[in-house]
Design an enzyme around this catalytic site. Structure first.
Site, PDB file in Angstrom:
ATOM      1  N   LYS A  15       4.241   8.860   8.934  1.00 57.37           N
ATOM      2  CA  LYS A  15       3.949   8.269  10.240  1.00 57.37           C
ATOM      3  C   LYS A  15       4.906   8.755  11.359  1.00 57.37           C
ATOM      4  CE  LYS A  15       0.923   4.824   8.474  1.00 57.37           C
ATOM      5  NZ  LYS A  15       1.001   4.292   7.131  1.00 57.37           N
ATOM      6  N   TYR A  73       0.855  -1.195   0.000  1.00 56.45           N
ATOM      7  CA  TYR A  73       0.000   0.000   0.000  1.00 56.45           C
ATOM      8  C   TYR A  73       0.883   1.234   0.000  1.00 56.45           C
ATOM      9  CZ  TYR A  73      -3.342   3.540   1.663  1.00 56.45           C
ATOM     10  OH  TYR A  73      -4.110   4.665   1.808  1.00 56.45           O
ATOM     11  N   ASP A 105       9.250   2.733  -0.187  1.00 59.56           N
ATOM     12  CA  ASP A 105       8.218   3.443   0.568  1.00 59.56           C
ATOM     13  C   ASP A 105       8.347   3.017   2.025  1.00 59.56           C
ATOM     14  OD1 ASP A 105       6.036   4.591   1.712  1.00 59.56           O
ATOM     15  OD2 ASP A 105       4.547   3.682   0.379  1.00 59.56           O
TER      16      ASP A 105
HETATM   17  C1  PLP Z   1       0.394   4.817   5.741  1.00 61.85           C
HETATM   18  C2  PLP Z   1       1.133   4.593   4.482  1.00 61.85           C
HETATM   19  C3  PLP Z   1       1.024   5.461   3.382  1.00 61.85           C
HETATM   20  C4  PLP Z   1       0.057   6.604   3.358  1.00 61.85           C
HETATM   21  O1  PLP Z   1       0.321   7.549   4.333  1.00 61.85           O
HETATM   22  P1  PLP Z   1      -0.857   8.554   4.791  1.00 61.85           P
HETATM   23  O2  PLP Z   1      -0.182   9.446   5.785  1.00 61.85           O
HETATM   24  O3  PLP Z   1      -1.929   7.692   5.366  1.00 61.85           O
HETATM   25  O4  PLP Z   1      -1.283   9.275   3.578  1.00 61.85           O
HETATM   26  C5  PLP Z   1       1.844   5.234   2.293  1.00 61.85           C
HETATM   27  N1  PLP Z   1       2.710   4.215   2.266  1.00 61.85           N
HETATM   28  C6  PLP Z   1       2.831   3.353   3.287  1.00 61.85           C
HETATM   29  C7  PLP Z   1       3.835   2.256   3.216  1.00 61.85           C
HETATM   30  C8  PLP Z   1       2.045   3.505   4.424  1.00 61.85           C
HETATM   31  O5  PLP Z   1       2.144   2.637   5.430  1.00 61.85           O
END
Ligand code: PLP
Length: 422
Positions: free
Chosen positions: A267, A144, A239
């Protein structure tokens, strides 16, 4: 367990928000029942609107590595916001957070702060395209990357596929630029490169895939991605919105000692405030405006209050043994739980991330290996745990997080509660 107040609040919220929430998983649809409305948190515990207390393993989906309402974070935020909350002009705090990160991370040389993980990924993909002057991107089923259009795609049937949109509102023509393959499958990636080798701007992966179960990859596979990207002039994008500052200060790049070309963060980086970031070499980052012609901007980017929360939190993470102690704590929890081998209950974990699964498999490394039917066991367990004061993310596909604030007493109680519930 009383939940009258949460139920009332949820009924009201349904009049205001689609599904009663501002982010879908919060609606409890995958476990059923009414979401808890949270009133406060301190350390490893949270309290809901009916006064019930829980040990929290959601930690706001990962950002709160120090636990809730950490005094150092609160003091920093308080001090900063008394001088104003936003200027739309540079502040020294941005430099401080950047120094803290870049000075302790050999994998990136420059960084740009944004306001969410989604925004970080969206910008990083644009950067990859701008730098390589290529259009296609390759992603993995089961990873994701936020809700940007070109990444809301899922695999079709076949080894290498253009994605099908996983959301209405995403034009077919957008997803035609996104190639989707399975995790842990070298052949699929080789096949994609042989079909599209001079068109792929970047390969994007969660190096520690933790948004669809915990699909731990072998180092060898990540190294293979590094090599094939280098060979083809394609950028490797890690990511690390979850894994950054979670699996050690240098995230998965440091853990596996593999240097991607671009890294995204989110995060933990914002200490509980909305911050994201992307970083790369000076050369790649020079493409970003105003130095280069890849446009990217933000009214609240580098927000001083959020920066000071990030500085306070990351400063704690940099203290000696922070990650070692966190991992030891997590191991204690995971080992205790792993002894409870009932109904194929199993734990997968890395660092301070764990995933509860019901499976006979010893390893799960791609999305297709997750048995959707096993989620019924999670649903039953979930409500049992909730009633006994244990809170985790309300879906069997979500991982749990351990914070520094978790005590030995919390761990013992968690193990005892799981034992009863299972
Ligand atoms: C949480 C997450 C996102 C999205 O971040 P948001 O702050 O919710 O927009 C993108 N990539 C990864 C791997 C994530 O865990």
């Amino acid at each position: 367990m009383k939940n009258e107040r949460s139920t009332q609040l949820f009924e009201k919220a349904k009049n205001y928000f689609p599904g009663g929430v501002n982010s879908p998983v919060r609606a409890f649809r995958s476990v059923g029942g009414t979401p808890l409305f949270i009133e406060k948190g301190k350390g490893s515990h949270i309290w809901d609107a009916d006064g019930n207390e829980y040990i929290d393993y959601c930690c706001s989906w990962g950002p709160l590595i120090l636990g809730h309402a950490n005094d150092k974070v609160l003091n920093a935020v308080d001090k900063t916001m008394r001088n104003g909350t936003s200027f739309g002009a540079p502040t020294q705090l941005e430099n401080e957070l950047a120094e803290l990160i870049l000075g302790n991370n050999p994998f990136i040389e420059k960084i740009r702060f944004v306001s969410s993980g989604t925004e970080a990924v969206m910008s990083a993909v644009r950067l990859a395209r701008g730098f390589t002057k290529r259009n296609k991107i390759l992603k993995f089923e089961g990873c994701y990357h936020g809700h940007t259009d070109s990444l809301l795609v899922k695999a079709g049937s076949g080894l290498v596929t253009f994605g099908n949109t996983s959301s209405a509102g995403v034009p077919e023509s957008f997803v035609n630029e996104t190639i989707v393959v399975s995790l842990n499958n070298k052949k699929a990636v080789e096949e994609a490169f042989s079909q599209f080798h001079e068109q792929i701007a970047c390969v994007i992966i969660e190096p520690i895939p933790a948004n669809n179960g915990l699909l731990l990859q072998d180092r060898d596979y990540l190294q293979f991605l590094r090599d094939i990207c280098t060979k083809n002039g394609t950028l490797l994008l890690f990511d690390e919105v979850i894994s950054g500052f979670r699996i050690g200060f240098t995230g998965a790049a440091g853990y596996y000692n593999i240097k991607p070309d671009i890294i995204t963060y989110g995060k933990i980086i914002g200490g509980g405030f909305p911050v994201g970031a992307y970083g790369a070499s000076k050369e790649i980052m020079s493409c970003i405006s105003p130095d280069g012609d890849v446009y990217q901007a933000g009214t609240l980017s580098g927000n001083p209050v959020a920066m000071s929360a990030g500085i306070a939190q990351l400063s704690e993470c940099l203290k000696p043994n922070f990650y070692k102690d966190l991992e030891t704590k997590t191991q204690k929890l995971v080992n205790g739980l792993s002894e409870l081998r009932t109904n194929n209950f199993k734990l997968f974990s890395i660092g301070s991330i764990f995933w509860i699964a019901f499976t006979e498999k010893e390893k799960i490394q791609c999305a297709e290996d997750i048995d959707a039917d096993s989620m019924k066991h999670f649903r039953t367990l979930y409500h049992n745990l909730l009633e006994k004061g244990i809170y985790t993310g309300p879906s069997g596909y979500e991982v749990g997080f351990v914070s520094e604030a978790l005590s030995n007493e919390d761990i013992d109680r968690t193990i005892a509660t799981f034992k009863e519930s299972l």
